[in-house]
Enzyme design. Structure first.
Site, PDB file in Angstrom:
ATOM      1  N   GLU A  56     -10.629  -9.249 -15.278  1.00 37.87           N
ATOM      2  CA  GLU A  56      -9.347  -9.913 -15.739  1.00 37.87           C
ATOM      3  C   GLU A  56      -9.368  -9.991 -17.286  1.00 37.87           C
ATOM      4  O   GLU A  56     -10.281 -10.724 -17.778  1.00 37.87           O
ATOM      5  CB  GLU A  56      -9.172 -11.292 -15.105  1.00 37.87           C
ATOM      6  CG  GLU A  56      -8.732 -11.248 -13.651  1.00 37.87           C
ATOM      7  CD  GLU A  56      -8.820 -12.593 -13.100  1.00 37.87           C
ATOM      8  OE1 GLU A  56      -8.736 -12.470 -11.842  1.00 37.87           O
ATOM      9  OE2 GLU A  56      -8.802 -13.456 -13.756  1.00 37.87           O
ATOM     10  N   ASP A  67      -4.565 -24.018 -17.913  1.00 34.78           N
ATOM     11  CA  ASP A  67      -6.309 -23.843 -18.422  1.00 34.78           C
ATOM     12  C   ASP A  67      -6.981 -24.765 -19.021  1.00 34.78           C
ATOM     13  O   ASP A  67      -6.190 -25.736 -19.670  1.00 34.78           O
ATOM     14  CB  ASP A  67      -6.409 -22.608 -19.445  1.00 34.78           C
ATOM     15  CG  ASP A  67      -6.069 -21.381 -18.796  1.00 34.78           C
ATOM     16  OD1 ASP A  67      -6.932 -20.957 -17.822  1.00 34.78           O
ATOM     17  OD2 ASP A  67      -5.196 -20.429 -19.133  1.00 34.78           O
TER      18      ASP A  67
END
Lengths: 281, 405
Positions: A56, A67
């Site tokens: 990824e 995040d």
């Protein structure tokens, strides 16, 4: 018309091969251009040999709302070093010069894609050798934006399911999902908290009742032992923040970030590879 | 094409204002966003909810706020007849409390046990901390470190009200980053927590819901002006400052279908919209997706969000509510800008001529009024939203004028 199966099979082949080996996969996340393009590319090229089955690649964004501090910092480092969407796609191109087999998933937020232009982005991503997309802020309610156009050109659109995705919601999440299903094992932001093996096991069982897609589990996995315990239940374990921290710490402590990331990747891979053989004992 | 009635018909059921708005959030939040929408629909239909809001507006907020004829400014400018909608007289000193009353009542209905909010200038943080104290709910307010430094009085106020103020150290450490951090909290504590967004932005249904709660401003103006100027008399021009744009939507929305009513939103021009240091998302930005909605954003060519700049912390945001983006493209509302120095000048004029210390946010709106009113005939009625008072800005203004306190 180009079908998905004709165009793009790296991900299917990889999960087929894992199934034949009766082991789970290791999915590794790094941010494109972190800490700079050259180092990030070196890390990326080293990941498959270190044991990463799927890569990824984070597309940096100034405002990564889902995040935690590690990946926020990674994105800002990359942007400060001049990373652009074009640069991220170039990274995939360079990677593909030497590796035709490892699936590469671009992961990030919608605005940089929208700004690039959805059609140009999809064409350029296909041409660069991208296999799929994870776009955190595009839920199924916004499938017309990118999911359906991506599927139409042959890119996988990987969905996230979370502990808040109940049985009513799950079919909606799965409706246009492809590639694999990414189970976010806890509510919260990336890299913070720990997952319990039991809750993951029951969650994976619940998801399997709804889909034949491979199930990858992530959020909060930091050690080979944790990765191993996930790998007993899921088709793949996803590790992100712990790898990104190796870059942060490597730089801070004057170690080579490339070696630091690849060394942790090898350890995680052994944890994942041994998981099922151990569980048979 | 007879589409004017549709100005007030937005959003559609997916939360779209034309191509703007939507629900661009992480999957973890989607079930909550849908639950919120359904709870809001139910509340909106429930006369008891409206009654409860009205009760708090009347006895706690101090509504209706007066519509005041600016009796010295009007002759001084020598043109249009100027009214101020005095939302700075509300409890907590700004329009923000209108929305907070609505949302806290909704949070209680939804059985939430904890409230979070983001704040820029601190007005929304203070209003949220206030309604949380009123309802006995714990409150966490995210505020950028830069804003904490320039809005100390409000930080202290929030703490007095029992809120926890969390300094946000990421990004530019202003409102945008506070919103990111609040979203991170929400995604982590999704079951227990109500996110009380302070402006007409964020994922559907926030832009619609916050607008509805703020619409009391425009509805009161309609009635008050009819009383002062005669039945059926509508304002000719409405003026309001826009950061996220909640006070402006509150003033504009009830008049959107009255096509004779001109509307002007005033963006923060910072050091000048040609300098790159401003917060003029509509005048200088382009469409993008941030904080749950598609709207106009200040961003670079690669889609990275740029920092906004304004002397006013409340306007210092690189986006704007999606309904404004739509009204801008539809041409129903015009959007101009006023610079830091124009706002400072207006701030002083207002204090000297009207005895009103305005917040720096509505000082931007006033700066525009000062520019256009002299050219207008004396029977032209301007209503400007005085959406906040300036106590919180005393130190910034002193600093900008080179006065040490």
């Amino acid at each position: 018309m180009i079908t998905l199966a004709e165009k793009n099979q790296r991900l299917e082949k990889r999960f087929d091969s894992l199934r034949k080996q009766n082991r789970a996969g290791l999915v590794t996340f790094i941010t494109a251009g972190d800490p700079n393009l050259q180092t990030a590319l070196e890390i990326m090229k080293g990941l498959p040999r270190a044991g990463s089955d799927v890569i990824e690649l984070g597309m940096p964004f100034t405002d990564p709302m889902a995040d935690g501090p590690s990946i926020q910092a990674a994105g800002l480092r990359a942007l400060a070093a001049g990373q652009t969407m074009g640069g991220t796609l170039n990274m995939v191109r360079s990677f593909r010069n030497n590796d035709q087999d490892t699936p590469v998933i671009l992961m990030g937020y919608y605005n940089p894609i929208y700004s690039y232009g959805v059609d140009s982005f999809l064409a350029d991503a296909m041409e660069a050798g991208v296999d799929g997309l994870i776009v955190v802020d595009l839920p199924p309610e916004e499938d017309d934006e990118l999911c359906l156009p991506a599927r139409a050109v042959g890119l996988h659109f990987i969905r996230l399911a979370t502990p808040t995705t109940d049985d009513t919601r799950l079919p909606i999440v799965l409706r246009n999902a492809s590639g694999f299903l990414y189970y976010v094992s806890m509510t919260g932001i990336t890299g913070v908290g720990v997952v319990g093996s039991d809750s993951v096991s029951s969650a994976v069982r619940r998801l399997r009742a709804h889909t034949d897609l491979p199930i990858a589990v992530g959020f909060g996995i930091r050690t080979p032992e944790q990765a191993g315990s996930i790998a007993r239940h899921a088709d793949a374990a996803v590790v992100g923040s712990a790898l990104v921290d190796q870059i942060t710490d490597g730089i801070a402590e004057g170690r080579d970030p490339v070696k630091a990331v690849l060394s942790l990747t090898s350890d995680l891979a052994s944890g994942v590879h041994q998981a099922r053989s151990r569980s048979l004992v | 094409m007879n589409h004017f009635k549709h100005y007030s018909d937005n959003p559609d059921k997916h939360g779209h204002f034309g191509e703007f708005g939507g629900r661009f959030v992480a999957e973890t939040l989607m079930p909550l966003v849908l639950e919120l929408e359904s709870a809001y629909r139910t509340a909106k239909e429930d006369p008891l909810f409206a009654k409860e809001m009205a009760r708090y507006f009347d006895s706690y907020v101090g509504r209706p706020s007066p519509l005041y004829f600016a009796e010295r400014l009007t002759p001084e400018l020598g043109g249009a007849k100027i009214y101020f909608k005095r939302d700075e007289l509300n409890h907590t000193g700004a329009h923000k409390i209108n929305n907070c009353i609505g949302q806290i009542l909704l949070a209680k209905r939804m059985g939430k046990s904890r409230v979070i909010a983001e704040t820029g200038a601190g007005q929304h943080g203070v209003a949220t901390a206030t309604v949380c104290a009123l309802m006995g709910l714990p409150c966490v307010v995210y505020m950028g470190e830069v804003d904490i430094a320039r809005q100390q009085p409000n930080v202290f106020r929030m703490k007095l009200l029992g809120a926890e103020v969390v300094p946000v150290k990421s990004g530019a450490r202003t409102l945008k980053d506070a919103m990111n951090e609040a979203l991170r909290d929400w995604v982590t504590n999704v079951e227990t927590t109500y996110y009380l967004i302070g402006t007409v932005a964020g994922p559907h249904p926030y832009p619609e819901m916050v607008r509805d709660f703020q619409s009391v401003i425009g509805e009161e103006v309609r009635q008050q002006l009819a009383k002062l100027e005669g039945d059926g008399r509508l304002p000719d021009t409405l003026v309001a400052c826009v950061g996220g744009g909640s006070n402006a939507m509150g003033l504009f929305y009830p008049f959107l279908s009255d096509l004779g009513v001109e509307m002007v939103g005033v963006e923060a021009g910072g050091e000048g919209i040609g300098t790159g240091r401003h917060a003029a998302s509509l005048n200088k930005g382009r469409p993008g997706v941030l904080h749950g909605n598609r709207t106009y954003l200040l961003q670079d060519e690669d889609g990275q969000i740029e920092e906004a700049h304004s002397i006013s912390a409340g306007l210092d945001y690189p986006g704007i509510g999606p309904e404004h983006a739509w009204l801008y493209e539809a041409g129903r509302v015009s959007y101009v800008s006023a610079t830091d120095s124009e706002a400072l000048e207006a701030f002083q004029v207002c204090a000297r001529l009207e005895g009103i210390v305005a917040a720096l946010e509505p000082a931007h709106a006033l700066a525009h009024v000062i520019k256009v009113a002299p050219k207008m005939p004396s029977d032209h009625i301007i209503v400007m939203n005085m959406c906040g008072r300036g106590d919180k800005d005393i130190f910034i203004v002193a600093d900008a004028l080179g006065v040490s306190l």
